[in-house]
Scaffold this active site. Structure first.
Site, PDB file in Angstrom:
ATOM      1  N   GLU A  71       0.345 -29.669 -56.903  1.00 20.88           N
ATOM      2  CA  GLU A  71       0.325 -29.462 -55.457  1.00 20.88           C
ATOM      3  C   GLU A  71      -0.923 -28.705 -54.994  1.00 20.88           C
ATOM      4  O   GLU A  71      -1.011 -28.313 -53.824  1.00 20.88           O
ATOM      5  CB  GLU A  71       1.577 -28.686 -55.016  1.00 20.88           C
ATOM      6  N   TYR A 117      12.630 -14.197 -34.497  1.00 23.45           N
ATOM      7  CA  TYR A 117      11.918 -13.915 -35.743  1.00 23.45           C
ATOM      8  C   TYR A 117      11.278 -15.163 -36.328  1.00 23.45           C
ATOM      9  O   TYR A 117      10.245 -15.077 -36.999  1.00 23.45           O
ATOM     10  CB  TYR A 117      12.860 -13.246 -36.746  1.00 23.45           C
TER      11      TYR A 117
END
Length: 214
Positions: A71, A117
């Site tokens: 990745e 948040y």
């Protein structure tokens, strides 16, 4: 001054302890100058060897250490997008991965502004169309997206997040998993989202990437 290698290992142990990195899934990296330290292929985030990391150039060229996670193009893309990025976290966290299998809430964010948040710590999170793990084309497409973001969902795969520190990248990963769990818990029931004005005020106050999604 903290050691980026030990910071990375500690972050992996925390994410694994929280159940956000099953098996040998997930990969982490930190930028140090013009180089990137990244977990090797097949690494268990619960037991990262700080001295056994792979070392890459910012262009993704393998410079030293074991073979890097496949990745690595995603990590390199985030570092190229924003010079302030110092850490990247890619996970297969259960709830965030489940949300990556659903239609996105908007073209610029798979996840709606459910909580303050989420807007403050993560910000808009685009859904990148499916590609096989490690696909360099997907990473290049992400690098070229013409709007700000510090997190993305890889379709049918999982989340990838960036931060100015490893601690902030981890914090964002935890928050994204939490808001994904809330989204799934709500199911088809209509939910009260933050208004564009509420989300915009939070984004300005906390310097978080969030466009007006009206």
């Amino acid at each position: 001054m903290s050691d980026p290698r030990t910071d990375l290992a500690a972050a992996g142990a925390r994410l694994a302890a929280l159940g956000l990195s099953p098996g040998s899934s997930g990969n982490l990296s930190v930028r140090t100058g013009d180089r990137v330290l990244i977990t090797p292929t097949g690494a268990d985030l619960a037991a990262i060897d700080p001295d056994g990391l792979s070392e890459l150039g910012l262009d993704g060229v393998h410079l030293a250490g074991p073979r890097p996670s496949k990745e690595f193009p995603l990590h390199s893309a985030f570092y190229r997008r924003d010079a302030t990025t110092r850490a990247v976290v890619h996970l297969h966290a259960r709830h965030a991965t489940a949300v990556s299998c659903l239609p996105p809430w908007s073209p610029r964010s798979a996840v709606p502004p459910l909580t303050p948040y989420y807007v403050m710590r993560v910000g808009q999170t685009p859904l990148l169309p499916y590609a096989p793990p490690g696909d360099a084309g997907q990473a290049e497409d992400m690098a070229r997206l013409p709007f700000p973001f510090r997190a993305a969902l890889l379709q049918n795969h999982g989340p990838v997040l960036a931060g100015t520190t490893m601690a902030r990248a981890v914090e964002a990963a935890v928050e994204l998993e939490e808001v994904a769990a809330l989204l799934l818990a709500l199911g088809e029931r209509p939910a009260r989202l933050l208004t564009p004005e509420e989300a915009g005020q939070l984004a300005r106050t906390y310097d978080s990437p969030w466009d007006d999604h009206r």
